[in-house]
Design an enzyme around this catalytic site. Structure first.
Site, short mmCIF file in Angstrom:
data_model
loop_
_atom_site.label_atom_id
_atom_site.label_comp_id
_atom_site.label_asym_id
_atom_site.label_seq_id
_atom_site.Cartn_x
_atom_site.Cartn_y
_atom_site.Cartn_z
N LYS A 51 34.90 42.18 48.06
CA LYS A 51 34.27 41.78 46.79
C LYS A 51 33.90 40.31 46.83
CE LYS A 51 36.60 45.33 44.07
NZ LYS A 51 37.75 45.74 43.26
N GLN A 95 42.60 43.51 40.04
CA GLN A 95 42.61 44.61 41.01
C GLN A 95 43.73 45.60 40.67
OE1 GLN A 95 40.30 45.19 43.29
NE2 GLN A 95 41.30 46.98 44.16
N ASP A 118 34.81 45.24 35.09
CA ASP A 118 35.22 46.59 35.49
C ASP A 118 34.81 47.63 34.44
OD1 ASP A 118 36.49 47.04 37.95
OD2 ASP A 118 38.34 46.06 37.28
#
Ligand code: GUN
Length: 288
Positions: A51, A95, A118
């Site tokens: 990422k 995460q 997200d």
């Protein structure tokens, strides 16, 4: 045939890179993404490294906060509060999975929904559920829709989409997006009866169960479009480790009209869509 997620993701990132450069010139804003990772799960660290690399490659600012496995919830929430109030941070990603002692819902709820790239905050999932514009949409589901449209064209109206899996990260949001596209949707899961027959109805089959080679050829309607979200590491009898999807690719490839391979299908799209969400969040700040 394969749907080439690697190429489609690359094209999307190239397009985003141009927009990032334009935003910098027009508004003096450089989109920035902060990723928090707690603990030392090797797979999660690999995902986060990818990422970060891709964020930087398209000209965005990337920050990583690595916290020890025994981080308290209070400490993590404090970090999030600081990022929420930092005007230079446009996107925040924690995460997952988190270590067991941390409450994932509490952590996700503490992220400013406008920075929740997200798309997991209840404000964003609520907007998706209500069909309201302006929310941030989860990345993997966005990627699934883009890949399906790459093969089927932009109009998915009336197609029957079967989603196997009901997670908050993939199953539920991808079903909502397919509904928005006027598909008829079925959400199947581990308690579904006659799963094979249900899947056989699908014009679009999205597999997100996390079981290697779960979907077999006789579950698939001739000419169906298969979106395989699974990333399963398996070791063969000879000791070779490889990644496979939730769909038995070798069996299914000749039965369907198109399938996303693993690796190189949905995976690369997830990060590209994360970068797209970060650009959306930064643009909102820049234009205000
Ligand atoms: N772990 C696996 N997939 C995801 C994702 O899409 N976002 C986050 N934050 N963690 C994940």
């Amino acid at each position: 045939m394969n749907i080439d997620g690697k190429l489609i993701a690359k094209n999307l990132r190239d397009h985003l890179a141009v927009e990032v450069a334009e935003l910098k010139v027009s508004h003096g804003v450089q989109p920035s993404l902060t990723v928090i990772i707690v603990g030392d799960d090797p797979a999660s660290h690999v995902y986060v490294k990818n990422k970060i690399k891709q964020t930087q490659e398209i000209g965005m600012i990337s920050n990583e906060i690595v916290l020890p496995i025994d981080t308290t919830e209070e400490h993590l929430l404090n970090e999030l509060e600081k990022l929420n109030s930092d005007n230079n941070v446009h996107g925040i990603l924690v995460q997952l999975p988190l270590p067991k002692h941390l409450n994932e819902n509490a952590v996700i709820s503490a992220i400013n929904p406008e920075k929740d790239v997200d798309g997991f905050h209840a404000v964003n999932s609520g907007k998706l559920f209500n069909g309201e514009e302006g929310g941030l949409v989860p990345c993997t589901p966005q990627g699934c829709i883009l890949l399906a449209k790459e093969h089927l064209g932009t109009d998915l109206s009336g197609l029957h989409a079967v989603v196997i899996g009901r997670s908050n990260i993939v199953g539920k949001p991808v079903a909502m997006l397919l509904l928005q596209e006027n598909c008829t949707i079925t959400i199947a899961h581990s308690k579904t009866k006659n799963l094979a027959e249900v899947c056989k109805q699908a014009d679009i089959l999205v597999a997100a169960v996390g079981i290697a080679n779960f979907v077999k050829a006789d579950w698939v309607k001739d000419g169906a479009t298969i979106i395989d979200v699974g990333i399963n590491r398996i070791t063969s009898e000879t000791g070779v480790t490889k990644l496979v999807g939730d769909v038995d690719y070798d069996e299914v490839v000749s039965k369907c009209s198109a399938i996303t391979p693993v690796p190189g299908g949905v995976g690369p799209m997830t990060i590209a869509c994360l970068l797209s969400n970060t650009l959306i969040a930064a643009k909102k700040v820049a234009y205000n």
